[in-house]
Scaffold this active site. Structure first.
Site, PDB file in Angstrom:
ATOM      1  N   ASP A  49       0.774  -1.246   0.000  1.00  0.00           N
ATOM      2  CA  ASP A  49       0.000   0.000   0.000  1.00  0.00           C
ATOM      3  C   ASP A  49       0.804   1.294   0.000  1.00  0.00           C
ATOM      4  OD1 ASP A  49      -2.590  -1.040  -0.170  1.00  0.00           O
ATOM      5  OD2 ASP A  49      -2.562  -1.584   1.945  1.00  0.00           O
ATOM      6  N   ASP A  69      -6.150  -3.806  -6.989  1.00  0.00           N
ATOM      7  CA  ASP A  69      -5.876  -2.498  -6.364  1.00  0.00           C
ATOM      8  C   ASP A  69      -4.406  -2.105  -6.507  1.00  0.00           C
ATOM      9  OD1 ASP A  69      -7.788  -4.260  -5.218  1.00  0.00           O
ATOM     10  OD2 ASP A  69      -8.037  -3.018  -3.450  1.00  0.00           O
TER      11      ASP A  69
HETATM   12  N1  GLY Z   1      -7.450  -1.094  -1.582  1.00  0.00           N
HETATM   13  C1  GLY Z   1      -8.439  -1.558  -0.699  1.00  0.00           C
HETATM   14  C2  GLY Z   1      -9.807  -1.257  -1.147  1.00  0.00           C
HETATM   15  O1  GLY Z   1     -10.042  -0.748  -2.211  1.00  0.00           O
HETATM   16  O2  GLY Z   1     -10.699  -1.534  -0.375  1.00  0.00           O
END
Ligand code: GLY
Length: 390
Positions: free
Chosen positions: A119, A182
């Site tokens: 992240d 993501d």
């Molecule tokens: N990246 C985590 C979400 O979109 O919930």
């Protein structure tokens, strides 16, 4: 000058109390920025009330049952409130927002030694990246900011396995080597401040394994050590084969961003490949969006809308339109942004825990963050508004 334009636009919008249809996008942006000024300052006061002296940094995550719920530095959403503040500063040039943005950005440097998930791209690009792009830092500070971003990119690159050809999303032993869609969003950090070849390889491997015939994407692909695929499934969507709405938005935005970065570097072939993936997905999404432009949390469902998926999609569509003028992308972004700026979604002043938008969904199957505000919905909403061509 930008500040004056937005202020005038906001006042014009306030004085025309009729249908929002009469509001230009500049007026709408001005109105939302005026709301964001009030909301972000109110949110800072709520955070200050919660923050006991000497305790760790807390940023906003959501607002539920009358309470502001927070995140620590390591939460994946930690960069978005600083990023909202930087965007309010950019739009208003009011130094109050620069000092608030700086205050909430600085502690995120602690992330540089954290490599337990992917992240860091989300976290640093929305905070340190925005600080650098605001043009407000002197030469020494700007170099220090670049150094943070380069170091963060190095941390992200450390999660790349050349054998498999992708950056690992999560640790733990539930999956062998999980990669979620993501992760495409983290690549901007590498494209701008790190090893571009790693970002390109990740995007190409993901293009080969994450996408379905119809252009939509699975949420998670689990890889074996030799790079073969062990399984494809959802975690936050309704079903393995359904289209989780935010995942589709991450994919469209992620590939549009990659195309933009390749175009900027003169790599037209890769730019075309990445553009094509985003454009095909766009076709499916535009055919499946509801009339007002805000998808439900999963395209197979009709219960809860997800404003965050709408905001990210609007911003991604506007990147596509920048790459190649695209009337359908532009009209859809317009539709989404007008809906989000309507009373149904835009919070009244000093309500909603200081968040701008209502009605997002974080993780419905996990039973968390259902029909609530989310900090990243606000971030991408403001980004899309500033990206809208004038
Ligand atoms: N990246 C985590 C979400 O979109 O919930």
């Amino acid at each position: 000058m930008r500040r004056l334009t937005l202020l005038l636009a906001g006042l014009a919008a306030l004085s025309c109390s009729g249908s929002p249809r009469h509001e230009s996008m500049a007026e709408l942006h001005g109105r939302v920025i005026e709301r964001a000024r009030v909301q972000t300052v109110y949110m800072d006061s709520l955070l200050n009330e919660r923050q006991a002296p000497g305790t760790d940094w807390q940023g906003p995550r959501t607002f539920q049952d009358g309470k502001l719920l927070t995140t620590g530095v390591s939460g994946w959403v930690s960069g978005f409130y600083p990023g909202v503040l930087w965007q309010v500063y950019e739009a208003t040039e009011d130094t109050l927002f620069r000092s608030l943005a700086t205050k909430y950005t600085k502690p995120l440097a602690a992330l540089l030694v954290r490599d337990t998930d992917h992240d860091i791209g989300f976290q640093l690009m929305s905070s340190y990246g925005r600080w650098l792009d605001s043009g407000t830092a002197d030469a020494n500070t700007a170099e220090a900011l670049r150094e943070v971003l380069r170091e963060g990119a190095g941390t992200l690159a450390g999660r790349f396995d050349p054998e498999i050809g992708v950056i690992r999303s999560w640790n733990g032993d539930h999956w062998n080597y999980p990669v979620i869609i993501d992760n495409m969003m983290n690549l901007e950090l590498l494209m701008k401040y790190g090893d571009r070849a790693i970002a390109e390889k990740h995007a190409l491997t993901t293009a080969a394994n994450h996408f379905r015939e119809d252009g939509t994407t699975w949420h998670l692909v689990n890889y074996a050590d030799d790079g073969s695929v062990l399984g494809k499934q959802t975690v936050q969507g309704y079903a393995d084969d359904s289209a989780w709405a935010r995942g589709q938005s991450w994919a469209l935005y992620g590939y549009a961003m990659m195309a933009r970065e390749e175009r900027a570097a003169g790599n037209e072939e890769l730019a075309g490949t990445f553009y094509g993936i985003a454009d095909k997905l766009k076709g499916w999404l535009l055919a499946h969006l509801p009339e007002d432009g805000i998808p439900c949390w999963d395209y197979s469902q009709t219960d809860y809308r997800d404003a965050s998926a709408g905001a990210i999609l609007a911003s991604g569509l506007l990147i596509l339109n920048e790459l190649k003028p695209d009337e359908t992308a532009l009209q859809t972004a317009d539709r989404i942004l007008r809906t989000l700026a309507s009373p149904e979604y835009l919070a009244d002043p000093r309500t909603n825990g200081g968040f701008l938008l209502k009605h997002s969904v974080g993780n419905l199957p996990g039973g968390s963050e259902i029909d609530v505000p989310l900090t990243y919905a606000d971030y991408y909403f403001l980004e899309a508004l500033s990206r809208f061509p004038r």
